[in-house]
Scaffold this active site. Structure first.
Site, short mmCIF file in Angstrom:
data_model
loop_
_atom_site.label_atom_id
_atom_site.label_comp_id
_atom_site.label_asym_id
_atom_site.label_seq_id
_atom_site.Cartn_x
_atom_site.Cartn_y
_atom_site.Cartn_z
N ALA A 181 83.57 47.93 -53.44
CA ALA A 181 83.07 49.29 -53.27
C ALA A 181 82.17 49.60 -54.46
O ALA A 181 82.31 48.99 -55.53
CB ALA A 181 84.23 50.26 -53.20
N GLY A 239 86.51 45.75 -52.19
CA GLY A 239 86.17 46.18 -50.83
C GLY A 239 85.52 45.09 -50.00
O GLY A 239 85.57 45.12 -48.77
N GLU A 296 88.32 43.10 -48.65
CA GLU A 296 88.96 43.94 -47.63
C GLU A 296 88.13 43.95 -46.34
O GLU A 296 88.67 43.97 -45.24
CB GLU A 296 89.15 45.35 -48.19
CG GLU A 296 90.19 45.36 -49.31
CD GLU A 296 90.18 46.63 -50.14
OE1 GLU A 296 89.13 46.96 -50.72
OE2 GLU A 296 91.22 47.30 -50.20
N GLU A 305 90.78 45.44 -58.45
CA GLU A 305 90.81 46.89 -58.67
C GLU A 305 91.68 47.32 -59.85
O GLU A 305 91.35 48.28 -60.55
CB GLU A 305 91.29 47.62 -57.40
CG GLU A 305 90.27 47.64 -56.27
CD GLU A 305 90.33 46.43 -55.37
OE1 GLU A 305 90.98 45.42 -55.73
OE2 GLU A 305 89.71 46.47 -54.30
N1 CAA Z 1 79.58 48.40 -57.55
C1 CAA Z 1 78.36 48.78 -57.99
N2 CAA Z 1 77.45 47.93 -58.53
C2 CAA Z 1 77.82 46.64 -58.60
C3 CAA Z 1 79.06 46.18 -58.17
C4 CAA Z 1 79.97 47.13 -57.61
N3 CAA Z 1 81.17 46.77 -57.10
N4 CAA Z 1 79.15 44.86 -58.40
C5 CAA Z 1 77.97 44.51 -58.96
N5 CAA Z 1 77.17 45.59 -59.09
C6 CAA Z 1 75.82 45.64 -59.65
C7 CAA Z 1 75.84 45.54 -61.16
O1 CAA Z 1 76.11 46.81 -61.72
C8 CAA Z 1 74.44 45.05 -61.44
O2 CAA Z 1 73.56 46.12 -61.33
P1 CAA Z 1 72.35 46.28 -62.43
O3 CAA Z 1 71.50 45.04 -62.22
O4 CAA Z 1 71.68 47.53 -62.01
O5 CAA Z 1 73.00 46.31 -63.77
C9 CAA Z 1 74.16 44.12 -60.26
O6 CAA Z 1 75.09 44.50 -59.22
C10 CAA Z 1 74.39 42.66 -60.57
O7 CAA Z 1 75.70 42.54 -61.10
P2 CAA Z 1 76.02 41.78 -62.48
O8 CAA Z 1 74.88 41.89 -63.41
O9 CAA Z 1 77.36 42.27 -62.96
O10 CAA Z 1 76.13 40.28 -61.94
P3 CAA Z 1 77.01 39.09 -62.54
O11 CAA Z 1 76.62 37.89 -61.80
O12 CAA Z 1 76.97 39.09 -64.02
O13 CAA Z 1 78.54 39.48 -62.15
C11 CAA Z 1 80.28 40.17 -60.63
C12 CAA Z 1 78.90 39.51 -60.79
C13 CAA Z 1 81.37 39.30 -61.29
C14 CAA Z 1 80.56 40.32 -59.16
C15 CAA Z 1 80.27 41.57 -61.33
O14 CAA Z 1 79.13 42.27 -60.88
C16 CAA Z 1 81.48 42.40 -61.04
O15 CAA Z 1 82.52 42.18 -61.64
N6 CAA Z 1 81.35 43.37 -60.11
C17 CAA Z 1 82.44 44.27 -59.79
C18 CAA Z 1 83.50 43.59 -58.95
C19 CAA Z 1 84.63 44.56 -58.69
O16 CAA Z 1 85.33 44.96 -59.58
N7 CAA Z 1 84.82 44.91 -57.40
C20 CAA Z 1 85.84 45.85 -57.00
C21 CAA Z 1 85.27 47.22 -56.92
S1 CAA Z 1 86.49 48.46 -56.70
C22 CAA Z 1 86.83 48.42 -55.06
O17 CAA Z 1 86.30 47.66 -54.27
C23 CAA Z 1 87.86 49.44 -54.68
C24 CAA Z 1 88.34 49.37 -53.28
O18 CAA Z 1 89.22 48.64 -52.90
C25 CAA Z 1 87.82 50.30 -52.36
#
Ligand code: CAA
Length: 257
Positions: free
Chosen positions: A66, A111, A114, A134
């Site tokens: 998400a 998400g 999921e 999360e």
């Molecule tokens: N939400 C919003 N933006 C996201 C995102 C997310 N879940 N995941 C990645 N992005 C964005 C980053 O902010 C980045 O944007 P900018 O270029 O504008 O800075 C872009 O996508 C590229 O990401 P990274 O630079 O971080 O890429 P990376 O290759 O270094 O890392 C990754 C990749 C490991 C997936 C890392 O992006 C990451 O950890 N993302 C979050 C993963 C996460 O925690 N997901 C769970 C979200 S909470 C959820 O889903 C709750 C639920 O159950 C409803």
């Protein structure tokens, strides 16, 4: 690729949906979920639909979760609304009367995992990474992960993933039953084509009934579920598909459904 958040392509009744926010690794925000919901609503009405494949744009990510930036300032009430929106859309996906297959082409986190769990089954590329991270953000999965994950991989593995937040690679996802197949990333496109052909070659009503029997049966005790199977099996002899399918076998030709 266009600026639509959901790209829709179609071949012989098999619809391929591509979640298209590659700059944010296809993170699920309100706008994307709303567009997905609308597309699914239309697909649900179609009698000629054979199957749905769902994937993420780009080579790096299926869905990285998400949208964290959008969630950051949400109140509990906002968060509830956001979760309900996703749950409604995922249920619509799960309840499509045709098979829904996730083509997991990279990050499949939060998400995103999921979403994959709301699909009937999944094929992953060898670079895919799965997890429910999360807890590392101070929240729990909110799009069905604490419920669909244990039903898919068992409670111990689900508890491992949702409490540690650790990520697993495609091979481990295959071993625990989170995905059905792992293929080299360069072959995912060929797999999508092969799946399209396979899914489109079968009796369409039979495929729908097979999905219905599995899904509805899982919610019932075994005796009632077997009775459901018997009814759907018997019903499949009522239409033209069974005549064509069995006739083709006996006449040593390919069926034409
Ligand atoms: N939400 C919003 N933006 C996201 C995102 C997310 N879940 N995941 C990645 N992005 C964005 C980053 O902010 C980045 O944007 P900018 O270029 O504008 O800075 C872009 O996508 C590229 O990401 P990274 O630079 O971080 O890429 P990376 O290759 O270094 O890392 C990754 C990749 C490991 C997936 C890392 O992006 C990451 O950890 N993302 C979050 C993963 C996460 O925690 N997901 C769970 C979200 S909470 C959820 O889903 C709750 C639920 O159950 C409803």
């Amino acid at each position: 690729m266009s600026d639509k958040l959901i790209e829709v392509q179609e071949d012989t009744g098999v619809v391929r949906l591509t979640l298209n926010r590659p700059k944010a690794l296809n993170a699920l925000n309100t706008a994307l979920l709303a567009e997905l919901d609308s597309v699914l609503n239309d697909l649900a009405q179609r009698d000629d639909l054979r199957a749905v494949l769902i994937t993420g744009a780009g080579e790096k990510s299926f869905v990285a979760g998400a949208d964290i930036a959008e969630m950051r300032d949400k109140t509990p009430e906002d968060a509830r609304r956001f979760a309900m929106q996703a749950l409604t859309t995922f249920k619509r996906l799960e309840r499509l009367p045709v098979p829904v297959v996730a083509l997991v082409n990279g990050f499949c986190l939060g998400g995103g995992c999921e979403l994959a769990l709301a699909c009937d089954w999944a094929v992953a590329s060898d670079n895919a990474l799965f997890g429910q991270p999360e807890v590392g953000l101070g929240v729990i999965p909110g799009f069905g992960g604490t419920q669909r994950l244990p039903r898919r991989v068992g409670p111990a593995m689900a508890l491992d993933l949702v409490t540690t937040g650790r990520k697993i690679d495609a091979q481990e996802a295959l071993r625990v039953g989170l995905v059905n197949r792992v293929v080299p990333q360069a072959e995912l496109e060929a797999v999508a084509e092969e799946l399209t052909k396979q899914l489109a070659a079968n009796g369409p009503q039979a495929v729908r009934s097979a999905k219905q029997a599995v899904h509805d049966g899982m919610d019932q005790d075994l005796e009632s579920a077997l009775a459901l199977e018997t009814s759907l099996f018997a019903l499949s002899f009522a239409g033209s598909e069974q005549k064509e399918g069995m006739g083709a076998f006996v006449e040593k030709r390919k069926p034409n459904f």
